[in-house]
Scaffold this active site. Structure first.
Site, mmCIF file in Angstrom:
data_model
loop_
_atom_site.group_PDB
_atom_site.id
_atom_site.type_symbol
_atom_site.label_atom_id
_atom_site.label_comp_id
_atom_site.label_asym_id
_atom_site.label_seq_id
_atom_site.Cartn_x
_atom_site.Cartn_y
_atom_site.Cartn_z
ATOM 1 N N ASP A 43 -57.158 22.963 17.629
ATOM 2 C CA ASP A 43 -57.940 22.297 16.480
ATOM 3 C C ASP A 43 -59.531 22.629 17.178
ATOM 4 O OD1 ASP A 43 -58.026 20.636 19.166
ATOM 5 O OD2 ASP A 43 -57.271 19.228 18.464
ATOM 6 N N LYS A 65 -60.021 18.645 12.383
ATOM 7 C CA LYS A 65 -60.556 17.870 11.813
ATOM 8 C C LYS A 65 -60.564 18.472 10.090
ATOM 9 C CE LYS A 65 -62.689 14.838 14.768
ATOM 10 N NZ LYS A 65 -63.740 15.008 15.933
ATOM 11 N N MET A 178 -68.036 11.380 21.433
ATOM 12 C CA MET A 178 -68.641 11.576 20.278
ATOM 13 C C MET A 178 -69.779 10.297 20.217
ATOM 14 S SD MET A 178 -64.534 11.299 19.545
ATOM 15 C CE MET A 178 -64.089 10.076 21.287
#
Ligand code: SAH
Length: 263
Positions: A43, A65, A178
């Site tokens: 990813d 994503k 995050m």
């Protein structure tokens, strides 16, 4: 829970940690597996250079994503891994940092084992450890922080505000993954929870890479600092007195450098 049916001959899936960014922070175990991989699912890795260690002409499949909404994608990734295990011997699912920390590895591990597919989790260096060594501070220190908390700024379905509502930062190193987008909320919750506005906080962008940027401030100043410096993802937040230790060591290191460098 029912045991899975013994599946027909299938390959083995490795759920591998790629480390925080610096390609040299890949483990030797991860390197060996990547070198024999027949197919790699990856990813939004902080360090695409790591993919360069794989053999030429193997299948590299991007499942990050940019493909769409992540919560919908997880089942698709699980299915892709199961399918790949029927056609390949060594299947790698590569994830940033340590796959077991905010990496959704649990979903993939469970879905593979439920299908009777052999799989293994390969640890990676998590961003918190990478950033601590890169900047030069420990995550725990008997005089600064006896506890560490790893928190996420996001929940599966939105902002993770309740984690901060009753959080007392004293005596702890708090690392928030995050958390950049929810920084204003995190800061206001921590102040409401009774933490001093002078509580130290650092924001580190692109940790362990040549492009690493570090900003320090306190709960009162950090939002302005982040805005003024246009800090972007990936970035990690570190809260607590350990940030003061970092600043003290930085000051000493600069002193060493000026002693050592020629006039
Ligand atoms: N499994 C990963 C974390 C995945 S969550 C690990 O163990 O590190 C993704 C978050 O990790 C990002 O939003 C950011 O907060 C952090 N992150 C990952 N790589 C980073 C880097 N090089 N610099 C700063 N933060 C990073």
């Amino acid at each position: 829970m029912n045991l899975p049916m013994a599946s027909k001959q299938s390959g083995k899936v490795y759920l591998v940690g790629a480390g925080p960014g610096d390609p040299e922070l890949l483990t030797i175990k991860a390197l060996k597996i990547l070198r024999k991989a027949d197919i790699v699912f990856y990813d939004d890795l902080v360090s695409p250079r790591i993919l360069g260690v794989c053999r030429k002409r193997i299948q590299m499949v991007y499942v990050g994503k940019r493909l769409g909404i992540h919560s919908c994608l997880q089942n698709e990734i699980n299915d892709k891994l199961i399918e790949a295990s029927q056609n390949h011997n060594t299947i790698v699912r590569l994830k940033g940092g340590d796959p077991s920390i905010f990496g959704r590895v649990g979903e993939e591990y469970a879905s593979l084992l439920q299908e009777g597919i052999p799989c293994e989790i390969i640890a990676g260096i998590t961003t918190a450890s990478g950033v601590a060594s890169s900047l030069g501070f420990p995550l725990t220190h008997r005089d600064y922080a006896r506890e560490i908390l790893f928190l996420s700024g996001h929940k599966k379905d939105g902002v993770n505000s309740d984690a901060f509502q009753n959080l007392n930062c004293v005596g702890k190193t708090i690392v928030i993954y995050m958390g950049l987008n929810s920084l204003p909320l995190i800061v206001s919750e921590l102040i409401t929870a009774g933490n001093a506005k002078t509580t130290k906080i650092a924001v580190i962008q692109n940790a362990t890479l040549d492009t690493e940027r570090v900003f320090t401030g306190d709960l009162e100043t950090i939002e302005t600092i982040v805005l003024e410096n246009e800090v972007k993802s990936p970035a990690i937040l570190v809260i607590g007195e350990i940030v003061r230790f970092y600043e003290e060591m930085k000051f000493l290191k600069n002193g060493c450098a000026s002693i050592l460098s020629p006039i």
